[in-house]
Write a protein that holds these residues in place. Sequence first.
Motif, PDB file in Angstrom:
ATOM      1  N   ASP A   1      -3.139  10.798   8.709  1.00 34.44           N
ATOM      2  CA  ASP A   1      -3.267   9.604   7.869  1.00 34.44           C
ATOM      3  C   ASP A   1      -4.234   9.834   6.704  1.00 34.44           C
ATOM      4  O   ASP A   1      -4.368   8.968   5.833  1.00 34.44           O
ATOM      5  CB  ASP A   1      -3.769   8.418   8.692  1.00 34.44           C
ATOM      6  CG  ASP A   1      -2.774   7.971   9.744  1.00 34.44           C
ATOM      7  OD1 ASP A   1      -3.211   7.679  10.878  1.00 34.44           O
ATOM      8  OD2 ASP A   1      -1.573   7.908   9.444  1.00 34.44           O
TER       9      ASP A   1
ATOM     10  N   TYR B   1      -5.369   6.081  -0.622  1.00 36.29           N
ATOM     11  CA  TYR B   1      -4.529   4.900  -0.452  1.00 36.29           C
ATOM     12  C   TYR B   1      -4.606   4.038  -1.708  1.00 36.29           C
ATOM     13  O   TYR B   1      -5.700   3.756  -2.209  1.00 36.29           O
ATOM     14  CB  TYR B   1      -4.984   4.109   0.766  1.00 36.29           C
ATOM     15  CG  TYR B   1      -4.551   4.745   2.061  1.00 36.29           C
ATOM     16  CD1 TYR B   1      -5.125   5.932   2.499  1.00 36.29           C
ATOM     17  CD2 TYR B   1      -3.564   4.167   2.860  1.00 36.29           C
ATOM     18  CE1 TYR B   1      -4.721   6.542   3.681  1.00 36.29           C
ATOM     19  CE2 TYR B   1      -3.163   4.762   4.048  1.00 36.29           C
ATOM     20  CZ  TYR B   1      -3.737   5.942   4.442  1.00 36.29           C
ATOM     21  OH  TYR B   1      -3.341   6.533   5.613  1.00 36.29           O
ATOM     22  N   TYR B   2      -3.440   3.610  -2.181  1.00 36.24           N
ATOM     23  CA  TYR B   2      -3.352   2.822  -3.395  1.00 36.24           C
ATOM     24  C   TYR B   2      -2.740   1.456  -3.096  1.00 36.24           C
ATOM     25  O   TYR B   2      -1.680   1.364  -2.468  1.00 36.24           O
ATOM     26  CB  TYR B   2      -2.486   3.520  -4.441  1.00 36.24           C
ATOM     27  CG  TYR B   2      -3.056   4.822  -4.941  1.00 36.24           C
ATOM     28  CD1 TYR B   2      -2.733   6.033  -4.344  1.00 36.24           C
ATOM     29  CD2 TYR B   2      -3.935   4.843  -6.031  1.00 36.24           C
ATOM     30  CE1 TYR B   2      -3.256   7.233  -4.802  1.00 36.24           C
ATOM     31  CE2 TYR B   2      -4.464   6.039  -6.492  1.00 36.24           C
ATOM     32  CZ  TYR B   2      -4.117   7.219  -5.876  1.00 36.24           C
ATOM     33  OH  TYR B   2      -4.644   8.405  -6.337  1.00 36.24           O
ATOM     34  N   CYS B   3      -3.396   0.439  -3.587  1.00 38.27           N
ATOM     35  CA  CYS B   3      -2.858  -0.914  -3.535  1.00 38.27           C
ATOM     36  C   CYS B   3      -1.883  -1.096  -4.700  1.00 38.27           C
ATOM     37  O   CYS B   3      -2.104  -0.554  -5.794  1.00 38.27           O
ATOM     38  CB  CYS B   3      -4.004  -1.906  -3.650  1.00 38.27           C
ATOM     39  SG  CYS B   3      -3.516  -3.623  -3.834  1.00 38.27           S
TER      40      CYS B   3
ATOM     41  N   ARG C   1       3.390  10.668  -3.411  1.00 39.22           N
ATOM     42  CA  ARG C   1       2.950   9.342  -2.983  1.00 39.22           C
ATOM     43  C   ARG C   1       4.045   8.720  -2.127  1.00 39.22           C
ATOM     44  O   ARG C   1       5.227   8.791  -2.465  1.00 39.22           O
ATOM     45  CB  ARG C   1       2.653   8.466  -4.211  1.00 39.22           C
ATOM     46  CG  ARG C   1       1.950   7.174  -3.897  1.00 39.22           C
ATOM     47  CD  ARG C   1       1.542   6.441  -5.163  1.00 39.22           C
ATOM     48  NE  ARG C   1       0.533   7.173  -5.915  1.00 39.22           N
ATOM     49  CZ  ARG C   1      -0.138   6.658  -6.944  1.00 39.22           C
ATOM     50  NH1 ARG C   1       0.093   5.408  -7.324  1.00 39.22           N
ATOM     51  NH2 ARG C   1      -1.025   7.378  -7.590  1.00 39.22           N
TER      52      ARG C   1
ATOM     53  N   TRP D   1       0.835  -1.198   0.000  1.00 38.91           N
ATOM     54  CA  TRP D   1       0.000   0.000   0.000  1.00 38.91           C
ATOM     55  C   TRP D   1       0.871   1.250   0.000  1.00 38.91           C
ATOM     56  O   TRP D   1       1.872   1.317   0.730  1.00 38.91           O
ATOM     57  CB  TRP D   1      -0.900   0.011   1.234  1.00 38.91           C
ATOM     58  CG  TRP D   1      -1.878  -1.115   1.262  1.00 38.91           C
ATOM     59  CD1 TRP D   1      -1.693  -2.347   1.823  1.00 38.91           C
ATOM     60  CD2 TRP D   1      -3.182  -1.133   0.684  1.00 38.91           C
ATOM     61  NE1 TRP D   1      -2.807  -3.128   1.630  1.00 38.91           N
ATOM     62  CE2 TRP D   1      -3.737  -2.396   0.931  1.00 38.91           C
ATOM     63  CE3 TRP D   1      -3.948  -0.194  -0.014  1.00 38.91           C
ATOM     64  CZ2 TRP D   1      -5.016  -2.751   0.512  1.00 38.91           C
ATOM     65  CZ3 TRP D   1      -5.204  -0.551  -0.428  1.00 38.91           C
ATOM     66  CH2 TRP D   1      -5.733  -1.814  -0.169  1.00 38.91           C
ATOM     67  N   TYR D   2       0.462   2.209  -0.814  1.00 35.62           N
ATOM     68  CA  TYR D   2       1.026   3.549  -0.807  1.00 35.62           C
ATOM     69  C   TYR D   2      -0.114   4.520  -0.512  1.00 35.62           C
ATOM     70  O   TYR D   2      -1.285   4.165  -0.603  1.00 35.62           O
ATOM     71  CB  TYR D   2       1.649   3.881  -2.164  1.00 35.62           C
ATOM     72  CG  TYR D   2       3.002   3.279  -2.394  1.00 35.62           C
ATOM     73  CD1 TYR D   2       3.159   1.904  -2.551  1.00 35.62           C
ATOM     74  CD2 TYR D   2       4.132   4.081  -2.458  1.00 35.62           C
ATOM     75  CE1 TYR D   2       4.409   1.348  -2.763  1.00 35.62           C
ATOM     76  CE2 TYR D   2       5.398   3.537  -2.678  1.00 35.62           C
ATOM     77  CZ  TYR D   2       5.523   2.169  -2.834  1.00 35.62           C
ATOM     78  OH  TYR D   2       6.767   1.629  -3.038  1.00 35.62           O
ATOM     79  N   ARG D   3       0.250   5.751  -0.175  1.00 33.97           N
ATOM     80  CA  ARG D   3      -0.773   6.775   0.011  1.00 33.97           C
ATOM     81  C   ARG D   3      -0.272   8.109  -0.507  1.00 33.97           C
ATOM     82  O   ARG D   3       0.927   8.357  -0.572  1.00 33.97           O
ATOM     83  CB  ARG D   3      -1.176   6.891   1.485  1.00 33.97           C
ATOM     84  CG  ARG D   3      -0.083   7.422   2.407  1.00 33.97           C
ATOM     85  CD  ARG D   3      -0.564   7.352   3.856  1.00 33.97           C
ATOM     86  NE  ARG D   3       0.447   7.875   4.782  1.00 33.97           N
ATOM     87  CZ  ARG D   3       0.340   7.817   6.104  1.00 33.97           C
ATOM     88  NH1 ARG D   3      -0.739   7.262   6.676  1.00 33.97           N
ATOM     89  NH2 ARG D   3       1.297   8.320   6.869  1.00 33.97           N
TER      90      ARG D   3
ATOM     91  N   VAL E   1       3.442   2.955   2.454  1.00 32.66           N
ATOM     92  CA  VAL E   1       2.813   2.702   3.747  1.00 32.66           C
ATOM     93  C   VAL E   1       3.289   1.357   4.297  1.00 32.66           C
ATOM     94  O   VAL E   1       3.818   1.285   5.397  1.00 32.66           O
ATOM     95  CB  VAL E   1       1.282   2.703   3.635  1.00 32.66           C
ATOM     96  CG1 VAL E   1       0.645   2.358   4.989  1.00 32.66           C
ATOM     97  CG2 VAL E   1       0.778   4.047   3.136  1.00 32.66           C
TER      98      VAL E   1
END
Length: 120
Positions: free
Chosen positions: A89, A93-95, A45, A36-38, A48
């Motif tokens: 937070d 959020y990217y998978c 970006r 996961w990134y955010r 996470v």
Amino acid sequence: QVQLVQSGGGLVQAGGSLRLSCVASGSIFRIIAMGWYRQAPGKQRELVATVNAGGGTNYADSVKGRFTISRENAKNTVHLQMDSLKPEDTAVYYCTSRLYTDSVSWDDYWGQGSQVTVSS
């Protein structure tokens, strides 16, 4: 063709919890890692958490002890349990998944993004 479909996210008060899930499907030969990134407004970006095929995990310092990444290998699924959430937070959020589509070809794939908003 490979697709990553995310679910979860939403709005929560500070101190609350949310869970994100991501399922990879399509022409998958072998998954190397998922994570996961955010990206917060006006920021780059950032990583996470990641989990590799063997179950090894890596977390950003900012989420250690609060977030837990887990993976269901048989279902090509990764989860992110987010506890003790803070307003900082808040982000999309990217998978992501690094995977082989055959015995030699690999690439990075991304989900559609999920908004997580933490109110103070």
